[in-house]
Enzyme design. Structure first.
Site, PDB file in Angstrom:
ATOM      1  N   ASP A 201      51.538  41.586  21.313  1.00  0.00           N
ATOM      2  CA  ASP A 201      50.527  42.415  20.792  1.00  0.00           C
ATOM      3  C   ASP A 201      51.274  43.075  19.445  1.00  0.00           C
ATOM      4  OD1 ASP A 201      47.859  43.537  20.773  1.00  0.00           O
ATOM      5  OD2 ASP A 201      48.778  45.870  21.181  1.00  0.00           O
ATOM      6  N   GLU A 243      50.692  37.860  18.038  1.00  0.00           N
ATOM      7  CA  GLU A 243      49.643  38.273  17.282  1.00  0.00           C
ATOM      8  C   GLU A 243      50.201  39.027  15.814  1.00  0.00           C
ATOM      9  OE1 GLU A 243      45.796  41.673  17.046  1.00  0.00           O
ATOM     10  OE2 GLU A 243      47.974  42.074  18.060  1.00  0.00           O
TER      11      GLU A 243
HETATM   12  C1  GLC Z   1      46.009  44.486  19.113  1.00  0.00           C
HETATM   13  C2  GLC Z   1      44.875  44.124  20.169  1.00  0.00           C
HETATM   14  C3  GLC Z   1      43.482  45.130  20.088  1.00  0.00           C
HETATM   15  C4  GLC Z   1      44.213  46.486  20.419  1.00  0.00           C
HETATM   16  C5  GLC Z   1      45.385  46.721  19.564  1.00  0.00           C
HETATM   17  C6  GLC Z   1      46.268  47.928  19.927  1.00  0.00           C
HETATM   18  O1  GLC Z   1      45.570  44.340  17.786  1.00  0.00           O
HETATM   19  O2  GLC Z   1      44.322  42.833  20.058  1.00  0.00           O
HETATM   20  O3  GLC Z   1      42.578  44.846  21.085  1.00  0.00           O
HETATM   21  O4  GLC Z   1      43.432  47.629  20.302  1.00  0.00           O
HETATM   22  O5  GLC Z   1      46.474  45.657  19.434  1.00  0.00           O
HETATM   23  O6  GLC Z   1      46.994  47.587  21.175  1.00  0.00           O
END
Ligand code: GLC
Ligand code: CA
Length: 563
Positions: A201, A243
C-alpha cells in the site's frame, strides 16, 4: 525459470473478505465463506487472489487502518481459518497475495497508544511528531475535500503527529530502523502462513522522508531493495506488487535497474489513458502511455486494471482530458471524488453496455501486463452512490436471487447489498449468469482462458501498429518465434481499417482468429483489411494454428536457425 515467475502471466482477482461471503450469518464476510467460494474462483480461472486487509482494525478505512499486524480480525475468523484458506488456494493452484499496509497504523494500534503516552516511550520514534503545528500542515492531503490537514494535534502526546491519510491513520516513521525491522517481520510472518507475496500500500509514501522539517519529501528507493531481498531469502518466488501512482520517469526506480526492487507495479499511467481512450475514441494518448511505460526489467511486470476499490484517479491527465472522461463516465458531481476521480463501478460507467464492457475487458487482457480483476466486475455489478466516498463501489458480492443476494443470512449486512434498479441482485448475480451461456460471467471465464493461452502478452515485446485511424488500437506481441495481434475499435461506429502486420516475408499473411471463425488473409501487398463493428475487438494468432506452436525453449540464441 520462466515457470517460477508466475506473476508475469497470470490473471489476478481482488476481493475484500468482509463483503464476499458470510458463512456464520452475522452480516460480515469471513474466511469460512471465502473458502466455500474457492471453487467459484477456480472455475473462473484466476491464478492469484489479492486479498484486501483482514487484520484487526477499527474499520474506519475499510481495514486500511490496522491495529494488529499479526492477527485476523475476529469478525472474519481466526489465524487457523486463514491457513485453511491459503491451503485451499494452493490445492487449487491459486496463489494468494495480501495487502501490506505499513505507511501508517490505526491510532488504536498499541504502538501508537504507547507512543502518544510519553515522549520517552519505547514507540515514540515509531511515529512522526512535531511540537508546533508545521507550516506544511495544509499540504499533501491524499483525500482533499474530506481530510483537512496532514498534521493533527494529539492532546495526550501534547504534540502534533503526521498523517498522510485520514487523521486516525498516524504515519509510521519508516526511516526508523526498528520500524523497518518490524516491516520485515510482518512479511516473514504471513509468508510462513502460505501467502505468495504482498500488494504494498502507498509505496511512494512509505519510502519518503517524513517530518516537520521536510519540505519536499525524498523517496529512499534503497528501502525497496531491502524489502525484496528479505522476502526472497524467505521464499524465492514471493512477490511485491506496488501501489505507486507515479510518473513513468520514476518507474525504473521502483522496479530497480537490475530488477532488484518491486516485482510488479500497478500501471496507473496506462489506466488513466485507457479510460481517456474509451471516453474519446482516440487511442493516441494510450499508445503514448504504453510507450512511456514500456521500459522495465525482464523479470518485472505491470498490473493492468480497470477499476479497483478506490476512485478512478484521473489526476495525471491534462485538465481537458479529465473533463472528457468526467463528461462521459461521471458527469454528476456526486459521481466524482477528491477533485481528481470517479468513484463508480465499471459497468454503470459504461452504461451497462455489454459491447463496451467486453471492449474494456479485452483491452485490459491484451495490454502489456497481468490483468487484475475487481470482484463483481465479472458479472457487471453496479454501485450505490448513496454510500459515502469510495464505499459506493464496495458493496457485497451478488451471488444469487436469495435475500441479500445470497451474501448473508443476516438482514443487516455490513454494507447494504444493491437491491434495486438494473444492478440489483435480482438481475445481476452469479447463479443466474452461471446458467446463461451468453452471460458476462461466462464471457469473462472464456476470455480468461484465452488470455492464459497467450503468454506472448506477459512475456513478449510489443509493437503498436500504425493504422492511421485514431479509433483503432492494434498491438502485436512477439515471443519465442510466435506472434499474436489484437485489434480494438474504440468508436461507437463500425470502422474499416487496414494495416500490415509488420513481420518479414510471408509471416503475417494469415491471421487466425482465436475467438471466432472470422480469420483474415492479407491481400494487396501484405495488407489486411478488417471491418470492426462498433466497439469491436479481434484476437489473432499470427501465422497459422498448427497446433505445435513454433515456440523456442529459450530466448535469444539461434534466432535465425530453424528448430
Ligand atoms: C491506499 C488504498 C486506499 C487506502 C489508503 C490508505 O491508497 O488503496 O484504499 O484508503 O491506501 O491506506
Ligand atoms: Ca461472518
Amino acid at each position: 525459470m520462466i515457470d517460477d515467475l508466475w506473476y508475469k502471466n497470470g490473471v489476478f482477482y481482488c476481493l475484500s473478505i468482509g463483503t464476499y461471503m458470510d458463512a456464520n450469518g452475522d452480516g460480515i464476510g469471513d474466511f469460512k465463506g471465502l473458502l466455500r467460494r474457492l471453487d467459484y474462483l477456480h472455475g473462473l480461472g484466476v491464478t492469484a487472489i489479492w486479498l484486501m486487509p483482514f487484520q484487526p482494525s477499527p474499520g474506519k478505512d475499510d481495514g486500511y487502518d490496522i491495529s494488529d499486524y499479526y492477527g485476523v480480525d475476529p469478525r472474519y475468523g481466526t489465524l487457523g481459518d486463514f491457513v485453511e484458506f491459503t491451503h485451499g488456494c494452493r490445492q487449487r493452484g491459486i496463489r494468494v497475495i495480501i495487502d501490506l499496509v505499513v505507511n501508517h497504523t490505526s491510532d488504536a494500534h498499541p504502538w501508537f497508544r504507547d507512543a502518544r503516552s510519553s515522549p520517552d516511550s519505547q514507540h515514540r520514534d515509531w511515529y512522526v511528531w512535531a511540537d508546533k503545528k508545521p507550516a506544511s500542515a495544509n499540504k499533501g492531503m491524499v483525500f482533499p475535500g474530506v481530510q483537512k490537514s496532514t498534521w493533527t494535534h494529539d492532546k495526550e502526546a501534547k504534540a502534533w503527529f503526521f498523517h498522510r491519510f485520514y487523521d486516525f491513520q498516524p504515519d509510521l516513521n519508516t526511516s526508523n530502523p526498528y520500524v523497518q525491522a518490524e516491516i520485515l517481520k510482518i512479511m516473514g510472518f504471513w509468508i510462513q502462513l502460505g501467502v505468495s507475496g504482498f500488494r504494498m500500500d502507498a509505496v511512494p509514501f512509505v519510502i519518503s522522508t517524513k517530518g516537520a522539517k521536510v519540505r519536499t519529501p525524498v523517496e529512499q528507493y534503497d528501502m525497496l531493495r531491502s524489502l525484496r531481498e528479505f522476502l526472497q531469502w524467505r521464499q524465492g518466488n514471493a512477490i511485491i506488487l506496488a501501489e505507486a501512482n507515479v510518473l513513468p520517469e520514476t518507474d525504473m526506480e521502483y522496479f530497480g535497474k537490475d530488477g532488484d526492487r518491486m516485482h510488479m507495479m500497478f500501471n496507473f499511467h496506462v489506466n488513466q489513458n485507457l479510460f481517456y481512450a474509451m471516453a474519446s475514441a482516440d487511442s493516441r494518448p494510450l499508445a503514448k502511455a504504453l510507450a512511456a511505460t514500456e521500459p522495465r526489467p525482464a523479470s518485472a511486470q505491470w498490473g493492468l486494471f480497470l477499476r479497483n476499490h478506490d476512485e478512478l484517479d484521473l489526476g495525471r491527465l491534462t485538465k481537458a482530458q479529465r473533463e472528457v472522461v468526467f463528461k462521459r463516465f461521471g458527469p454528476d458531481k456526486d459521481m466524482q471524488l477528491y477533485d481528481r476521480g470517479i468513484r463508480r463501478r465499471l459497468a454503470p460507467m459504461l452504461g451497462g453496455d455489454r459491447r463496451r464492457l467486453e471492449l474494456a475487458y479485452s483491452l485490459m487482457c491484451t495490454l502489456p501486463g497481468t490483468p487484475v480483476i475487481r470482484y463483481g466486475d465479472e458479472i457487471g455489478m453496479g454501485d450505490n452512490l448513496d454510500l459515502p466516498e469510495r464505499n459506493c463501489a464496495r458493496t457485497p458480492m451478488q451471488w444469487s436471487m436469495e435475500p441479500q443476494g445470497g451474501f448473508t443470512k443476516s438482514d443487516k449486512p455490513c454494507s447494504p447489498v444493491i437491491d434495486n434498479g438494473p444492478y440489483g441482485y435480482e438481475h445481476i448475480n452469479v447463479a443466474k449468469q452461471r446458467r446463461d451461456p451468453n452471460s458476462m460471467l461466462n464471457w469473462t471465464e472464456r476470455i480468461i482462458r484465452m488470455r492464459k493461452e497467450v503468454p506472448e502478452i506477459g512475456w513478449g515485446d510489443f509493437h503498436v501498429i500504425a493504422t492511421r485511424d485514431p479509433a483503432i488500437l492494434a498491438i502485436r506481441y512477439d515471443w519465442r518465434n510466435n506472434s499474436v495481434l489484437f485489434v480494438h475499435n474504440l468508436d461507437e461506429k463500425p470502422r474499416e481499417t487496414s494495416f500490415s502486420v509488420g513481420l518479414a516475408g510471408d509471416e503475417g499473411k494469415h491471421l487466425i482468429n482465436l475467438l471466432s471463425e472470422d480469420h483474415s488473409e492479407a491481400i494487396d501487398r501484405g495488407k489486411h483489411t478488417l471491418t470492426l463493428e462498433a466497439y469491436g475487438y479481434r484476437w489473432y494468432r499470427v501465422g497459422g494454428l498448427d497446433y505445435l506452436l513454433k515456440r523456442r525453449d529459450i530466448d535469444g540464441v539461434n534466432a535465425n536457425h530453424p528448430e
